[in-house]
Design a protein around this motif. Sequence first.
Motif, mmCIF file in Angstrom:
data_model
loop_
_atom_site.group_PDB
_atom_site.id
_atom_site.type_symbol
_atom_site.label_atom_id
_atom_site.label_comp_id
_atom_site.label_asym_id
_atom_site.label_seq_id
_atom_site.Cartn_x
_atom_site.Cartn_y
_atom_site.Cartn_z
ATOM 1 N N LYS A 1 41.896 11.523 5.645
ATOM 2 C CA LYS A 1 41.200 12.668 5.051
ATOM 3 C C LYS A 1 40.071 13.138 5.953
ATOM 4 N N GLU A 2 39.265 12.168 6.426
ATOM 5 C CA GLU A 2 38.111 12.531 7.259
ATOM 6 C C GLU A 2 38.532 13.265 8.519
ATOM 7 N N ASP A 3 39.603 12.789 9.130
ATOM 8 C CA ASP A 3 39.999 13.370 10.405
ATOM 9 C C ASP A 3 41.123 14.383 10.262
ATOM 10 N N ASN A 4 41.439 14.726 9.003
ATOM 11 C CA ASN A 4 42.400 15.789 8.777
ATOM 12 C C ASN A 4 43.711 15.542 9.528
ATOM 13 N N ILE A 5 44.279 14.369 9.259
ATOM 14 C CA ILE A 5 45.444 13.937 10.037
ATOM 15 C C ILE A 5 46.688 14.762 9.709
ATOM 16 N N ASP A 6 47.382 15.195 10.768
ATOM 17 C CA ASP A 6 48.604 15.984 10.607
ATOM 18 C C ASP A 6 49.870 15.135 10.676
ATOM 19 N N LEU A 7 49.766 14.012 11.377
ATOM 20 C CA LEU A 7 50.973 13.192 11.577
ATOM 21 C C LEU A 7 50.575 11.735 11.764
ATOM 22 N N PHE A 8 51.402 10.836 11.213
ATOM 23 C CA PHE A 8 51.154 9.395 11.351
ATOM 24 C C PHE A 8 52.165 8.768 12.297
ATOM 25 N N ILE A 9 51.685 7.895 13.161
ATOM 26 C CA ILE A 9 52.584 7.018 13.920
ATOM 27 C C ILE A 9 52.282 5.606 13.450
ATOM 28 N N CYS A 10 53.221 5.011 12.718
ATOM 29 C CA CYS A 10 52.970 3.674 12.169
ATOM 30 C C CYS A 10 53.831 2.636 12.880
ATOM 31 N N ASP A 11 53.170 1.592 13.352
ATOM 32 C CA ASP A 11 53.856 0.395 13.812
ATOM 33 C C ASP A 11 54.770 -0.053 12.668
ATOM 34 N N ALA A 12 56.037 -0.375 12.985
ATOM 35 C CA ALA A 12 56.983 -0.670 11.907
ATOM 36 C C ALA A 12 56.833 -2.079 11.342
ATOM 37 N N LEU A 13 56.028 -2.903 11.980
ATOM 38 C CA LEU A 13 55.911 -4.306 11.585
ATOM 39 C C LEU A 13 54.816 -4.489 10.526
ATOM 40 N N VAL A 14 55.150 -5.117 9.399
ATOM 41 C CA VAL A 14 54.238 -5.324 8.265
ATOM 42 C C VAL A 14 53.082 -4.318 8.213
ATOM 43 N N ASN A 15 53.428 -3.069 7.929
ATOM 44 C CA ASN A 15 52.426 -2.004 8.020
ATOM 45 C C ASN A 15 52.568 -1.062 6.838
ATOM 46 N N GLN A 16 52.790 -1.642 5.632
ATOM 47 C CA GLN A 16 53.138 -0.850 4.461
ATOM 48 C C GLN A 16 52.057 0.167 4.096
ATOM 49 N N ALA A 17 50.790 -0.194 4.293
ATOM 50 C CA ALA A 17 49.715 0.724 3.902
ATOM 51 C C ALA A 17 49.797 2.014 4.706
ATOM 52 N N CYS A 18 49.995 1.903 5.999
ATOM 53 C CA CYS A 18 50.111 3.077 6.875
ATOM 54 C C CYS A 18 51.273 3.962 6.411
ATOM 55 N N ILE A 19 52.417 3.334 6.154
ATOM 56 C CA ILE A 19 53.616 4.064 5.740
ATOM 57 C C ILE A 19 53.392 4.755 4.393
ATOM 58 N N ASP A 20 52.776 4.027 3.439
ATOM 59 C CA ASP A 20 52.572 4.594 2.102
ATOM 60 C C ASP A 20 51.584 5.756 2.112
ATOM 61 N N VAL A 21 50.522 5.633 2.908
ATOM 62 C CA VAL A 21 49.542 6.731 2.953
ATOM 63 C C VAL A 21 50.205 7.982 3.514
ATOM 64 N N ALA A 22 50.969 7.827 4.584
ATOM 65 C CA ALA A 22 51.644 8.985 5.178
ATOM 66 C C ALA A 22 52.564 9.643 4.158
ATOM 67 N N ASN A 23 53.363 8.833 3.473
ATOM 68 C CA ASN A 23 54.320 9.398 2.522
ATOM 69 C C ASN A 23 53.629 10.014 1.309
#
Length: 551
Positions: free
Chosen positions: A141-163
């Motif tokens: 939110k702070e950085d107004n992110i347009d796209l996520f690149i998530c490491d696929a290894l045990v990284n559920q939080a990154c994936i869930d926030v993007a989705n």
Amino acid sequence: MINKNLIFLLSILVLLLNQVHVNAVAQEYVPRNIDVERSPKNILVGSYVGGRSHLKPMLDVTTILIERGHNVILLTSGKYEPSSEYPGLKQITLGSKSLTAKNDRRINIHKEVDYRTMGKFMELATATYNVTYEKFKNAAKEDNIDLFICDALVNQACIDVANNLNKPLVGFTSFMQMMEPKPYKSDPMYGCNISLENESFFERFRCTLIQPLQIAYAYGPSIRKLNDIKGQMNINPVSEKEPKFSLSLVDTFFGFELPQSSAPNVQEIGPVLSEVYPPLTPELSDFINGHIRVLYVAFGTRFYTTIENNNKILQSLYEAINNKMVDGVVWALSETSKDDFSPTLNFIDGTQVQTLPILNNEHPHIHITKFAPQFAVLNHTNTKLFFSHGGAGSTHESLYTGTPMLVLPFGGDQMGNAQRLETAGIALSLNKNALDVKDILNKVNVLLNDEHVKKNSKRMKYLARINSNRKYRAADLIEYMLYSSGLNEYLDDDFLKEWIPAESRMGFIKANNLDVYGSLLIIIPALIGIAFNLIKHTSNSLFNRKKSKQA
Ligand SMILES: *[C@@H]1O[C@H](CO)[C@@H](O)[C@H](O)[C@H]1NC(C)=O
Ligand SMILES: *[C@@H]1O[C@H](CO)[C@@H](O)[C@H](O)[C@H]1NC(C)=O
Ligand SMILES: *[C@@H]1O[C@H](CO)[C@@H](O)[C@H](O)[C@H]1NC(C)=O
Ligand SMILES: *[C@@H]1O[C@H](CO)[C@@H](O)[C@H](O)[C@H]1NC(C)=O
């Protein structure tokens, strides 16, 4: 005959006509416009696991995006300070209480690292999921992110926030079987070989049914707990039908990875290597220039082994020089300290050699160092063999420089890498639980002298080099997500239509026409039944007719 002549005459005619056509218009050329319209976008790179060697390929791809004017923020755990290596990259830390902090310590190679370890990682990640999720969300939110690149290894939080924020999500890994699993492939991580091609029925049965059940059993509690937490936090579960990642980038390449087909949005983009590497130190440069057949030894930055094994390795190196297999050895000790050796090496013939003088570089042909600029060492033409743990980064560098490898895999993806390298015919591997000096020396000898190994190393070097350009394609595809398919106007109905095979929408049975083949199970017995009845009927009536004739 006539046909052949006719085709020949026609081809000449076509050629002539083309010539006329080309001559008529070939006067002037103007450039094709190759520009892509760009406006700077904000990209978040997230990794829960962290660690320099794990992050490096992702950051090498984002370096290209930074050069193209985008803002990139790295959100990861641990103390990794990328600022000097990757200028222009902003880092936010996930805090020190995470996995990397625990993992930053030295790792004993005798710990088994397989899917069960992943299960432990998942437990840790689940315990801090709520905190990690908030960090990712706030950063987004702070950085107004347009796209996520998530490491696929045990990284559920990154994936869930993007989705949940409905942003395009790029997954990154070096592990193909994680992104695009194939039934004829597996991995030592899952307790099986990389290829099931030549395995027995029972081994395929074990790898196809038993192992997945065991893995599901090991991961089950973490997954259920995670779903509970998500429920409490009101996080939308992502529907199973959607692909987890809009685009999956896999840092590997054909030739190294066993060949397979994959969906259009799963792309092999490796080996990802940096544009520049630190050069040899003057000391190392002198040493390597002064020897023409150098063996380079390094087992990664975090691993250490027992005193007994260190002795065996040092003894092998010493004997490799005495037997004139190599004339120089460089060993980057890294996490191994000089106390991790016993004071003397005892040879089979009864002689003893003091270790301390060797470790203090008093031996003219053995150079011991804490760290070495690995790429530069492998890149030197005098370096003929790499004795390595088989980590993905080391493997890619060795393939790129055409250096054969003796692999001592410890765990994780290293066992699979060792098998892949052996399959590619450029490496032999050792068993960490049964190190043997004679075995090491035999394998060093084969790797240095076998013509097949030389031929295969050359082939792999070429493949690695042409494929190392694909990090630019990775950046292009990420930009495609940013400017086209990932835009809001596409997200509603057309999102990724061009990339997602019908298979995922049709379901397993329809996609494989199993219902159609299944219907044969009814049609064929029915046809057989009818045929049987017909035969019975006709033969009966024939029989009856015969009977009536006779009568
Ligand atoms: C996160 O969850 C743990 C228990 O799983 C709890 O102890 C902690 O207070 C939670 N933290 C926040 C910020 O909600
Ligand atoms: C396959 O696995 C078996 C044991 O599971 C092992 O003995 C064999 O060496 C493996 N094959 C390869 C090519 O590594
Ligand atoms: C399996 O065996 C066949 C025939 O010997 C061979 O061509 C193929 O390369 C083998 N596959 C693997 C993965 O070793
Ligand atoms: C690798 O070797 C080439 C010449 O073979 C040299 O030009 C280049 O600078 C070397 N790079 C590194 C990082 O050592």
